[in-house]
Design a protein around this motif. Structure first.
Motif, PDB file in Angstrom:
ATOM      1  N   ALA A  55     -11.655   6.578   1.967  1.00 13.46           N
ATOM      2  CA  ALA A  55     -11.243   6.206   3.325  1.00 13.46           C
ATOM      3  C   ALA A  55     -10.210   5.081   3.280  1.00 13.46           C
ATOM      4  O   ALA A  55      -9.212   5.112   4.014  1.00 13.46           O
ATOM      5  CB  ALA A  55     -12.461   5.784   4.147  1.00 13.46           C
ATOM      6  N   LEU A  56     -10.427   4.114   2.410  1.00 11.36           N
ATOM      7  CA  LEU A  56      -9.475   3.010   2.283  1.00 11.36           C
ATOM      8  C   LEU A  56      -8.122   3.501   1.756  1.00 11.36           C
ATOM      9  O   LEU A  56      -7.071   3.047   2.219  1.00 11.36           O
ATOM     10  CB  LEU A  56     -10.030   1.927   1.355  1.00 11.36           C
ATOM     11  N   GLY A  58      -6.833   6.396   2.254  1.00 11.79           N
ATOM     12  CA  GLY A  58      -6.179   7.049   3.383  1.00 11.79           C
ATOM     13  C   GLY A  58      -5.584   6.042   4.345  1.00 11.79           C
ATOM     14  O   GLY A  58      -4.448   6.211   4.826  1.00 11.79           O
ATOM     15  N   GLN A  59      -6.321   4.975   4.610  1.00 16.34           N
ATOM     16  CA  GLN A  59      -5.824   3.941   5.523  1.00 16.34           C
ATOM     17  C   GLN A  59      -4.614   3.226   4.942  1.00 16.34           C
ATOM     18  O   GLN A  59      -3.648   2.931   5.647  1.00 16.34           O
ATOM     19  CB  GLN A  59      -6.941   2.947   5.847  1.00 16.34           C
ATOM     20  N   VAL A  60      -4.669   2.949   3.634  1.00 16.07           N
ATOM     21  CA  VAL A  60      -3.530   2.287   2.987  1.00 16.07           C
ATOM     22  C   VAL A  60      -2.298   3.194   3.034  1.00 16.07           C
ATOM     23  O   VAL A  60      -1.182   2.729   3.300  1.00 16.07           O
ATOM     24  CB  VAL A  60      -3.882   1.893   1.528  1.00 16.07           C
ATOM     25  N   ASP A  62      -1.657   5.485   5.277  1.00 19.50           N
ATOM     26  CA  ASP A  62      -1.171   5.476   6.660  1.00 19.50           C
ATOM     27  C   ASP A  62      -0.379   4.209   6.957  1.00 19.50           C
ATOM     28  O   ASP A  62       0.685   4.265   7.577  1.00 19.50           O
ATOM     29  CB  ASP A  62      -2.344   5.592   7.645  1.00 19.50           C
ATOM     30  N   LEU A  63      -0.904   3.067   6.510  1.00 23.90           N
ATOM     31  CA  LEU A  63      -0.203   1.809   6.743  1.00 23.90           C
ATOM     32  C   LEU A  63       1.139   1.778   6.015  1.00 23.90           C
ATOM     33  O   LEU A  63       2.131   1.272   6.552  1.00 23.90           O
ATOM     34  CB  LEU A  63      -1.067   0.627   6.287  1.00 23.90           C
ATOM     35  N   LYS A  66       3.541   3.894   8.026  1.00 27.48           N
ATOM     36  CA  LYS A  66       3.939   3.188   9.256  1.00 27.48           C
ATOM     37  C   LYS A  66       4.888   2.049   8.943  1.00 27.48           C
ATOM     38  O   LYS A  66       5.860   1.820   9.673  1.00 27.48           O
ATOM     39  CB  LYS A  66       2.708   2.668   9.987  1.00 27.48           C
TER      40      LYS A  66
END
Length: 92
Positions: A55-56, A58-60, A62-63, A66
């Motif tokens: 999950a982390l 994936g978040q990294v 995405d960030l 962005k």
């Protein structure tokens, strides 16, 4: 009377031995069950850690995307890009 006492003593001794064997068996079963529960808990914890890491990641990702979008929005210069595209079209 003596024979009855000896028989009773023998029965009590046998019962105590059986009780001790049963107690040892129960203790061994309890230890095995405890070990199984601990192993299962460790496996579940490891699985949760793996899921959290994914999950982390994936978040990294995405960030990062962005952030790259924000950087590109600021650095886009239409005339410079048009010039680059014209040169590329000429070369092709």
């Amino acid at each position: 009377m003596t024979a009855a006492r000896n028989d009773a003593s023998s029965l009590v001794s046998d019962a105590e031995k059986r009780a001790q064997l049963v107690a040892e068996e129960v203790k061994a079963n309890a230890q095995a069950e405890a070990a199984r529960i601990v192993a299962q808990a460790k496996a579940e914890a490891e699985q949760q850690v793996t899921q959290a890491r994914e999950a982390l990641r994936g978040q990294v990702a995405d960030l990062a995307v962005k952030g790259a979008e924000q950087i590109l929005k600021r650095e886009v210069n239409a005339s410079a890009h048009a010039d680059l595209l014209s040169r590329l079209a000429t070369e092709l």
